[in-house]
Motif scaffolding. Structure first.
Motif: not given
Length: 324
Positions: A231-237, A239-247
Motif C-alpha cells: 500500500y505504502y509503496n504504491f501510494h508513493e508512486t 498519482q490516481n490512488v485514494s486510500v480510505f481507513n475504516y475508522k
C-alpha cells in the motif's frame, strides 16, 4: 448502443479450464440475475439452477473466442478498482453501491484471479484477457446500468503496478484498517489468504524459509505486513490512488467514493445506499452492530505491522495537511 438481442447477452466466462495442455473458458448464463450478493461466487451458485446451465453439456470457448467476443459487447463505464486488506469495509462498500440499479459491482470474481495468477499466459496475453473479461462481466444487460466497479481480491495489491499498466487512467481505491482489528477478526474465522499454503506464499512475497520460521498464527501478521508495505509503496508512486481507513466510518468512505465515481445518482439512490450501510455486509437482513474484540489476546508479535500501519497513517495525514 446496447446489447439487446446479442447472442452473448447475459452470458459470462466464470471458470478457466485446462485440458490436454490447452486452456478454455467455461461460461454461465445469468438470466435476469444481477451481481447483488456480497461475493461474485454466491451469484454464480444461484445461476446454476437456470435451465441454460443445467444441461449435461457445458458452454466452453477458446481464449481467442473470449477476446474476440468482448469486442462485440457494450460495457458499463469502468469507474474504479477497489483494493483491500480484508475485514476493512470493502464488502460493505460494494453492497452499498450495488443498491443502485445504475451500478454493476463485480466483487472478487475468481475468473479475474485465475487469469492474473495463471502460468499459461504471458504478460501481454494476461493484459488482453483481463480487459476482455472485465468488459464481458460489465456488459450492459439492463438499460439503467451505467457504472462498473470491480472489487479485487486482497492479494491483488501485489499486481497493482501491472493493473495500472492496463488501466492507466482508472482510479484505484485502497481500503485498510487498524491491523489489530483485522487480525482479531481473522482469529474468529480466517480468510484463505491468512492460512499458510492455501495460496502460494510467493504471492505475498513470503519465502518458504520464512514460513518455516513463523507460527501458524504469526503468518497472518506477516501477510498484513506485506499488504501495508505494498500500500505504502504504491501510494508513493501512483498519482490516481485514494486510500480510505475504516475508522473514518463507512458513510464518509461511501461519500468520498461516490465523488471518485463521478456519476449522477438520484437522492433516493444515495439514501438507499446509506441505509444499506446500517445492515450487516454479508447479510442485509441483519442490522450491523459493530465488531466486538473485547479481551481478545492475539498472542502474536504485531510490532512490525503496527509500525507499517503508523507509517502509512503519518504519510496520509501529512499529505492531507499539505493540501490544506
Amino acid at each position: 448502443m446496447e446489447n439487446i438481442d446479442h447472442p452473448l447477452l447475459h452470458w459470462i466466462p466464470y471458470k478457466l479450464i485446462e485440458k490436454d495442455g490447452e486452456v478454455y473458458f467455461e461460461w454461465i448464463y445469468l438470466g435476469e440475475k444481477r451481481y447483488s450478493d456480497p461475493f461474485f461466487d454466491e451469484t454464480m451458485i444461484k445461476c446454476r439452477s437456470h435451465s441454460n446451465n443445467s444441461n449435461f453439456f457445458k458452454v466452453v470457448s477458446t481464449v481467442q473466442n473470449l477476446i474476440d467476443w468482448s469486442a462485440q459487447l457494450v460495457s458499463a463505464e469502468l469507474k474504479a478498482f477497489v483494493f483491500h486488506i480484508s475485514r476493512c469495509g470493502s464488502t460493505m462498500l460494494a453492497q452499498s453501491l450495488a443498491v443502485s440499479p445504475q451500478n454493476i459491482i463485480v466483487s472478487e470474481a475468481p475468473i479475474i484471479d485465475e487469469v492474473i495468477r495463471s502460468e499459461f499466459f504471458d504478460l501481454d496475453k494476461k493484459r488482453t484477457l483481463v480487459k476482455a473479461i472485465i468488459v464481458i462481466l460489465g456488459q450492459k444487460r439492463f438499460p439503467e446500468e451505467n457504472n462498473l466497479v470491480v472489487k479485487l481480491d486482497s492479494w491483488h495489491i501485489f499486481e497493482a503496478d501491472e493493473l495500472r499498466s492496463i488501466f492507466p487512467e482508472l482510479p484505484f481505491v485502497l481500503l485498510y484498517r487498524n491491523p489489530i482489528e483485522v487480525l482479531k477478526s481473522h482469529s474468529k474465522l480466517k480468510g484463505m489468504h491468512m492460512v499458510p499454503n492455501l495460496l502460494p506464499a510467493a504471492i505475498f512475497g513470503i519465502s518458504n524459509k520464512q514460513i518455516e520460521e513463523i507460527t501458524f498464527q504469526q503468518y497472518s501478521a506477516v501477510v498484513l505486513e506485506k499488504y501495508f508495505e505494498a500500500y505504502y509503496n504504491f501510494h508513493e508512486t501512483d498519482q490516481n490512488v485514494s486510500v480510505f481507513n475504516y475508522k473514518e466510518g463507512m458513510k464518509s468512505i461511501l461519500e468520498r467514493f461516490l465523488t471518485i465515481m463521478d456519476a449522477d445518482f438520484y437522492i433516493e439512490e444515495v439514501d438507499q445506499m446509506n441505509e444499506r450501510l446500517k445492515k450487516h455486509s454479508k447479510n442485509k437482513k441483519n442490522t450491523f452492530k459493530g465488531d466486538s474484540f473485547v479481551d481478545e489476546n492475539l498472542a502474536i508479535d504485531v510490532s512490525k505491522v503496527n509500525r507499517l500501519y503508523e507509517k502509512l497513517e503519518e504519510k496520509l495525514v501529512g499529505q492531507l495537511a499539505g493540501r490544506n
